[in-house]
Design a protein around this motif. Sequence first.
Motif, PDB file in Angstrom:
ATOM      1  N   MET A  43       0.759  -1.397   0.066  1.00 38.69           N
ATOM      2  CA  MET A  43       0.026  -0.104   0.015  1.00 38.69           C
ATOM      3  C   MET A  43       0.832   1.018   0.069  1.00 38.69           C
ATOM      4  N   VAL A  44       2.157   1.072   0.604  1.00 40.13           N
ATOM      5  CA  VAL A  44       2.818   2.472   0.828  1.00 40.13           C
ATOM      6  C   VAL A  44       3.446   2.738  -0.675  1.00 40.13           C
ATOM      7  N   SER A  45       3.935   2.045  -1.238  1.00 38.34           N
ATOM      8  CA  SER A  45       4.103   2.377  -2.963  1.00 38.34           C
ATOM      9  C   SER A  45       3.062   2.600  -3.511  1.00 38.34           C
ATOM     10  N   TRP A  46       1.962   1.863  -3.416  1.00 44.21           N
ATOM     11  CA  TRP A  46       0.661   2.265  -4.441  1.00 44.21           C
ATOM     12  C   TRP A  46       0.151   3.814  -3.958  1.00 44.21           C
ATOM     13  N   VAL A  47       0.234   4.262  -2.777  1.00 39.48           N
ATOM     14  CA  VAL A  47      -0.317   5.477  -2.331  1.00 39.48           C
ATOM     15  C   VAL A  47       0.678   6.457  -2.812  1.00 39.48           C
ATOM     16  N   HIS A  48       2.082   6.145  -2.709  1.00 38.09           N
ATOM     17  CA  HIS A  48       3.043   7.160  -2.878  1.00 38.09           C
ATOM     18  C   HIS A  48       3.032   7.330  -4.396  1.00 38.09           C
ATOM     19  N   ASN A  49       2.732   6.449  -5.104  1.00 38.45           N
ATOM     20  CA  ASN A  49       2.444   6.612  -6.732  1.00 38.45           C
ATOM     21  C   ASN A  49       1.311   7.410  -7.018  1.00 38.45           C
ATOM     22  N   LYS A  50       0.245   7.221  -6.301  1.00 38.74           N
ATOM     23  CA  LYS A  50      -0.890   8.158  -6.579  1.00 38.74           C
ATOM     24  C   LYS A  50      -0.664   9.699  -6.111  1.00 38.74           C
ATOM     25  N   LEU A  68      -4.029  11.288  -5.815  1.00 43.72           N
ATOM     26  CA  LEU A  68      -4.399  11.181  -4.290  1.00 43.72           C
ATOM     27  C   LEU A  68      -5.607  11.165  -3.972  1.00 43.72           C
ATOM     28  N   SER A  69      -6.552  11.937  -4.496  1.00 46.69           N
ATOM     29  CA  SER A  69      -8.040  12.128  -4.454  1.00 46.69           C
ATOM     30  C   SER A  69      -8.767  10.568  -4.775  1.00 46.69           C
ATOM     31  N   SER A  70      -8.064   9.746  -5.862  1.00 44.70           N
ATOM     32  CA  SER A  70      -8.667   8.526  -6.368  1.00 44.70           C
ATOM     33  C   SER A  70      -8.479   7.485  -5.297  1.00 44.70           C
ATOM     34  N   ALA A  71      -7.310   7.819  -4.294  1.00 48.72           N
ATOM     35  CA  ALA A  71      -7.034   6.885  -3.388  1.00 48.72           C
ATOM     36  C   ALA A  71      -7.813   6.748  -2.215  1.00 48.72           C
ATOM     37  N   VAL A  72      -8.763   7.787  -2.021  1.00 52.23           N
ATOM     38  CA  VAL A  72      -9.473   7.781  -0.688  1.00 52.23           C
ATOM     39  C   VAL A  72     -10.726   6.913  -0.845  1.00 52.23           C
ATOM     40  N   ASP A  73     -10.860   6.218   0.238  1.00 52.81           N
ATOM     41  CA  ASP A  73     -12.171   5.212   0.254  1.00 52.81           C
ATOM     42  C   ASP A  73     -13.467   5.824  -0.337  1.00 52.81           C
ATOM     43  N   SER A  74     -13.929   5.230  -1.203  1.00 51.48           N
ATOM     44  CA  SER A  74     -15.225   5.752  -2.019  1.00 51.48           C
ATOM     45  C   SER A  74     -16.338   5.844  -1.015  1.00 51.48           C
ATOM     46  N   ARG A  75     -16.025   5.213   0.097  1.00 49.95           N
ATOM     47  CA  ARG A  75     -17.399   5.474   1.172  1.00 49.95           C
ATOM     48  C   ARG A  75     -17.196   6.657   1.948  1.00 49.95           C
TER      49      ARG A  75
END
Length: 981
Positions: free
Chosen positions: A895-902, A909-916
């Motif tokens: 998740m760290v590398s995934w979020v850093h890439n986002k 960054l906004s797309s990584a936020v929980d859709s709920r």
Amino acid sequence: MFAAFRVLLLLSLFSLLSAQLHDQRQILLNLKSSLHNSKFSKLFDSWNDNNSVCSFHGVTCNTLRSVTEINLSDQTLTGALPFDSLCNLPSLQKLAFGFNYLYGKVSEDIRKCVNLRYLDLGNNLFSGPFPDISPLNQLQYLFLNKSGFSGTFPWQSLLNMTGLLQLSVGDNPFDFTPFPKEVVSLKKLNWLYLSNCTLGGKLPVGLGNLTELTELEFSDNFITGELPAEIVNLRKLWQFVFFNNTFTGKIPTGFRNLKGLVNLDGSTNRLEGDLSELKYLTNLVSLQFFENNLSGEIPNEIGEFKRLRSLSLYRNKLTGPIPQKVGSWAEFDFIDVSENFLTGTIPPEMCKKGKMTALLVLQNKLTGEIPATYGDCWSLKRLRVSNNLLSGTVPPAIWGLPNAEIIDIELNQLEGMVASDIRNAKKLASILARQNRLSGEIPEEISKATSLLSVDLSENQISGKIPEGIGELKGLGSLHLQRNRLSGSIPESLGSCKSLNDIDLSRNSLSGEIPASLGSFPALNYLNLSDNNLSGEIPRGLSFLRLSLFDLSYNRLTGPIPQALTLEAYNGSLSGNPGLCSVDAINSFPRCSSSSGMSKDIRALIICFAIASILLLSCLGVYLQLKRRKEEGERFGERSLKKESWDVKSFHVLSFSEGEILDSIRQENLIGKGGSGNVYRVTLSNGKELAVKHIWNTDVPARKKSWSSTSMLGTKQGGKSKEFDAEVQALSSIRHVNVVKLYCSITSEDSSLLVYEYLPNGSLWDRLHTSRKMELDWETRYEIAVGAAKGLEYLHHGCERPVLHRDVKSSNILLDEFLKPRIADFGLAKVVQANVGKDSYTGVIAGTHGYIAPEYGYTYKVNEKSDVYSFGVVLMELVTGKRPIEAEFGENKDMVSWVHNKARSKEGLSSAVDSRIPEIYKEEACKVLRTAVLCTGTLPALRPTMRAVVQKLEDAEPLKLVGIVISKDGGEKKIGVNEKK
């Protein structure tokens, strides 16, 4: 008469002086009584009635025996400073109390110390705001950095201090404020340190008028805009550090005028343009501009800098070659130019002086070979050249570098074999070599690299057998050899690697049976043996593992499938094995024949009989032991076991007895199993609920009959486990609303109990990820984040000795009935000792996969920043709703590398936020996610402190909604108030 008058005057002066000296003594003795330090220290031995105050340790007087200086820095002092009396010393000019553990608020009485020239309260544990000290207009040196002050700093008081030479107030969680313009009036300043004190806005133009500055630092803030052009007037600067802000624009024209610069760090900003202004700064020793948007080539002149020892330009958009002479002149330490678009070859002489520790050029477009010169670089700890276009043979000596902790050559076109030199790599923790053209056999000498934690040689052309000696790698946690040409059987010795959690041997030509020892790995999470020629039955021990990935497909396995491996989650994991059968005819496998079923029943009957025999013998042994103890008790007049054998240490007022606790340690009250013991829920007679952790002690002396008491300081006595000692040591003196409350410990020689408050809502992991999952709205998630951060902040900064948790994760954050968080499970905790350096050494990786900071993998040296990293992962869980390890992150990603890439773009960054999470809270959620990105930075030194994390989270407080306005275009705008602001 005149003579008599003179005598009278002298007597009066003498009397006045005596009174003054008496007053000084009383003031200093009052200070002594207010402070405490180690009982072994002799610091205050000289502070007594028999000595002159001027001979007190740390005290300096003038010729009139009047106290002018008190210097008690770095003496491990605790207590509160009595400024109400200290400031009555009429000649006091210097107060130095830096690097201690002083606490409490600094009172307004400090304003009475009007003659002070020097005040150092830095690196302490004060609280509350720092008072307005405008009357101290003679100050020349003011050091308040890293002291715990908060609130609004009285910047206006600086206007009276026109003689100030050095000002250091950084690393304090002050309220957000624009960069103070009052500083511009301090024309004599030569040192200004304002890092990490929550400054924002733009730099004032007048900063360029402070031409006496030699050191200027304002890192870890929220400063925006461009560097003012006037900054180039500061020609006396030798250190200029402004990393981790949001500066934009280019490096100002004329920056070349700062020829005296030795250390320059503008990393983690949004600077753009090229580096051409830097090619004239020939005195640079350290040049760091990583994580910006810089482009163009690295000036070739940088390769001629005779004093340069470190160069860090990673995560930019740089092109062209690395200057070939870089690092060849001085005792070069490290280069990190990773994640750019650099071409050409690796400079060959950066380790010419034999001092280089890190060669980091990964993720570029470099070509050519790894220079053979680095095989002689015995100082090298980290060699990372992955994801380039490198070719040729890996120099054999590279594999045997004696101090190397990580060798990362993956994703290239490198050839050769893993050389037998690897026997010399005693400190090597990680080999990352996937997707190359390596060939030959894995040498038996790899067993001598006993520090190895991770081996990835996948997707090469390696042949031969897996060395039998691999079982000597006791700390090995990850083994990836898939997609090679390996043959022979899986070594039985692999079962000795009890730390393994990740095994992938798929797509080889391995044969023989699966070793039964693979079923005994306590931490195994991932097992892939697919696409081989393995035969025989599936070991029944595999049934007891709880694997996130399990794949034995496309082998030659035969016999019945163990019932526990017929889970839907493993669907397809056994396909391609036509010899397998199922007792219940499931998953399209044929039903096992009656003979095989009979064979299975007979084997099961034998196993059951053997287990029953063992249990019977065990029960008989226990009975005889209890009978013997009873007889001994009757012989020596001992009291009953419950009264005699348990030792209780209470840390709070107790409303229960140990008997009430002991009676409740029953199977029906079991609610969980942790890494260091079982946990039971105990309901007291008054209806109150408690949680009790039961730990069986280890290494109990065989013939010892007496019962041992709990060590409050964590010293191992009798057979108490290290986990028990760590937990008691960490929790016994802690009092914080966000740290789980430990009521008492109850210990005997064989068993230890820890009695906690009971938290009915389980763990954060449960609420986010498991079957107990329930919706957590954003306000609740935010409150959990802030509360947990405050708990960790207290552990790091509020205890007399910092406590490193070392296993921060969402399953160790418990929730009470109001969903308020508590930091829990201190089985791996470590209290930092006074005589231990800042970094703590550990021989094993402590923590949980997905939360472990990267420095664990190659240094084992950890500090509080490793906890910060793990907490950053928890923040990511809260914002994204995802687990730390998910299939969607891709192979070898988390998740760290995934979020850093986002996080490289606002939209990402906004797309990584929980859709709920509702759209109206997306902005605040993104702020929290940015804080998580800072917490999970690769370099520990660049991560914020937990104190800074709390401040950043509080700045992201959600608005208390009053309403929502819908615009004509359908957009939403929140109307609300922020109670904090």
